[in-house]
Design a protein around this motif. Structure first.
Motif: not given
Length: 85
Positions: A20-26, A29-30, A82-85
């Protein structure tokens, strides 16, 4: 993935799948869950795990299960990247 490439460089047989992928927020990180299995020499598996931990990737390793010894060992790794888009 770069993790699979590192396994091949250590002469390990591997299987890898994303979960599963979890979206990040300000400011957060995702992330994406993964699980991986590797087989080969115990020393190569240990070196592979150490290399991942020291790689600079934003990764959290969860449970690691290792069985066997010497020339015939296997490991299962669960973790989160963990990553940022």
């Amino acid at each position: 993935t770069s993790i699979e490439k590192r396994a091949r460089e250590k002469n390990l047989r591997s299987g890898f799948s994303f979960g599963n992928e979890t979206a990040g927020s300000p400011g957060v990180p995702s992330s994406v869950n993964f699980n991986m299995s590797v087989e080969g020499h115990f020393a190569d598996i240990a070196a592979f795990i150490e290399e991942i931990e020291m790689s600079g990737l934003l990764i959290a390793l969860g449970p690691i299960t290792i069985s066997g010894d010497g020339d015939s060992a296997s490991a299962r790794l669960d973790g989160k990247i963990f990553f940022t888009e």
